[in-house]
Design an enzyme around this catalytic site. Structure first.
Site, short mmCIF file in Angstrom:
data_model
loop_
_atom_site.label_atom_id
_atom_site.label_comp_id
_atom_site.label_asym_id
_atom_site.label_seq_id
_atom_site.Cartn_x
_atom_site.Cartn_y
_atom_site.Cartn_z
N CYS A 86 0.83 -1.22 0.00
CA CYS A 86 0.00 0.00 0.00
C CYS A 86 0.85 1.26 0.00
CB CYS A 86 -0.94 -0.03 1.19
SG CYS A 86 -1.86 -1.57 1.27
N CYS A 209 -12.87 -0.04 8.32
CA CYS A 209 -11.95 -0.46 7.27
C CYS A 209 -11.99 0.51 6.08
CB CYS A 209 -12.33 -1.84 6.75
SG CYS A 209 -12.43 -3.10 8.03
N HIS A 335 -9.23 3.67 -0.91
CA HIS A 335 -7.86 3.14 -0.86
C HIS A 335 -7.56 2.27 -2.07
CE1 HIS A 335 -4.08 1.86 0.63
NE2 HIS A 335 -4.46 0.85 1.39
#
Lengths: 387, 112
Positions: A86, A209, A335
């Site tokens: 990430c 999340c 994300h």
């Protein structure tokens, strides 16, 4: 070493970009960054593209030259994909920074991209879990929500952090992204909604999340001494740090501290000759609510164990002591893993230019923190506007 | 000595150079660089350092949901990430003692 500045930024929205391929969205973000910089694409001397799981999710590799050709970059431009889970595009920025700082290139294009929403949640969970050591921890079926759940339980045990503190991070970030047209989620959330959402990895629920997203973001870098020729509002990179942490949870002495962040922050503050209290806003890696709390401590904004209480006291809101993730962060902006690091930079540059939809007043110095996997990879960058 | 079925022993590795213990195979000791690692028989006893229950799993683990994963603090001082064989009436808690059960393709298993 030369000073390095950002003269152009580009991005797609983060979210479900249906009908748009990885190649297309990366091309759109890069093209926008080049136009924003006011340079010709023929001026680009190197291209770094951050991406994590296009191989697993899409069966598409060798994407740096693929995107470069789609964009029409000259064939002599070296194109490199960088991967650090990430943190992939945080590393892309770092690589571009090094090249310009070293005097090896004047104009470098850096970007990040990920296309996730065309795959199932299970396939994405599997792809993301490839960042675990498959010979050890990966065998157990540990997931990334699971990894951060282990940290959350321990943080709650050691410091008295409450489940409501986690929920408040999600509420704040959902609130922040209501104004952000690039965000996946534009609706406010309540503590009750967060707490009632379905369990993912106990004690983390769906609203704790980050959301699987598609997206791309890009920036054009050049030496600071010529940046004003291209941009009315060049943003100087005061610090660039990149560190390595533990690959597995069981090797960490205390998993409530992610050492890669602590070390990257220390290096970055030293390089910028600044302290945590000098930072006006931060876009940090809130892949999960507990991660924002842990990161805010590891970056030195709050004492270890006090991050959750700081959220409760409103210190991390826009207008608070240190506004954190005014964009909505990974939780609410989205994300797209390989694009996230430069997505954060896009938001900070908008803030420092004074052009953000959720503007932090008089923001002059911003920090971005991008984290990969189990805190195995970390980049911290510090940015400053001129005048 | 042969282990009786169901009575597997937990074996660690001890670095012949610095004495550091490691859970999983290593080419060399990352602490001191020594290349000789000797088998070390562990008690198999420990306690729960932290834990979670996985409800959303990767494709290959989908059918096992929900399942428990804990970071187990071993008596020998090091930690291991492990699956916990939990009976429905049992509850997980930080500090709770656990005992090594077996090692299989899912890694280490402990029971409460």
């Amino acid at each position: 070493m030369r000073g390095v500045s950002i003269i152009g930024i580009g991005t797609t929205p983060f979210g479900i970009l249906e009908g748009k391929s990885l190649k297309e969205i990366a091309t759109i973000a890069c093209n926008e960054a080049i136009k924003d910089a006011g340079i010709e694409k023929e001026a680009v001397e190197a291209f770094y593209l951050g991406n994590f799981i296009s191989g697993i999710l899409l069966g598409q590799e060798t994407i740096a030259p693929l995107v470069a050709n789609s964009l029409g970059l000259p064939k002599q431009v070296p194109c490199t994909k960088v991967e650090g889970a990430c943190c992939s595009s945080g590393i892309a920025l770092r690589q571009g920074y090094l090249l310009v700082a070293a005097g090896l290139a004047n104009f470098v294009l850096v970007a990040g991209v990920e296309k996730m929403t065309s795959a199932t949640t299970e396939k994405n969970t599997e792809g993301l879990a490839s960042a675990f050591d498959q010979e050890t921890e990966g065998q157990t079926g540990l997931t990334f929500p699971g990894f951060f759940a282990l940290i959350a339980r321990r943080h709650m045990h050691q410091y008295g952090t409450k489940i409501e503190h986690l929920a408040l991070v999600s509420v704040k970030n959902h609130g922040n992204s209501t104004a952000n047209p690039r965000a996946r989620f534009r609706k406010k959330a309540t503590v009750e909604e967060v707490m009632a959402s379905r369990m993912v990895a106990d004690p983390l629920k769906l609203y704790d999340c980050c959301s699987i997203s598609d997206g791309a973001a890009a920036a054009v870098l050049c030496p600071s001494d010529i940046a004003h020729q291209f941009s009315r509002k060049p943003i100087d990179i005061l610090a660039s740090a990149h560190t390595t942490g533990f690959s597995t949870t069981y090797e960490m002495d205390d998993p409530t501290i992610l050492m890669a962040t602590v070390m990257a922050a220390k290096k970055a503050y030293e390089m910028a000759r600044l302290f945590p209290q000098d930072i006006h806003l931060a876009e940090l890696h809130d892949c999960f609510t507990i991660a924002e709390i842990v990161d805010s401590e590891d970056l030195g904004f709050f004492e270890k164990g006090k991050g959750g209480f700081a959220v409760e006291d409103g210190l991390t809101q826009v207008g608070g002591k240190i506004p954190i993730n005014p964009s909505g962060g990974l939780i609410s902006k989205g994300h797209p893993v390989g694009a996230t690091g430069l997505g954060q930079v896009y938001e900070i540059v908008k803030q420092l230019r004074g052009e953000h939809e959720n503007q932090v007043r008089n923001a002059e110095i911003g920090l971005s923190h991008n984290l990969g996997a189990t805190g195995q990879v970390c980049t911290v960058h510090i940015f400053k506007r001129r005048g | 000595m042969m282990n009786m079925p169901g009575e597997e022993r937990l074996t660690l590795l001890r670095c012949a150079g610095c004495g550091a213990l490691h859970v999983h195979p290593k080419v060399l000791c990352p602490k001191c660089g020594h290349e000789v690692l000797l088998e070390h028989s562990a008690s198999g006893l420990g306690n729960i350092y932290t834990f979670t229950t996985i409800w959303v799993a990767p494709e290959a683990f989908k059918k096992q949901v929900p399942y428990e994963i804990a970071l187990v603090q071993l008596e020998e001082g090091i930690k291991v990430t492990a699956r916990i064989n939990k009976k429905p009436e049992e509850t997980m808690q930080i500090g709770k003692p656990v005992k090594f059960l077996r090692k299989n393709n899912l890694g280490y298993w402990f029971e409460l």
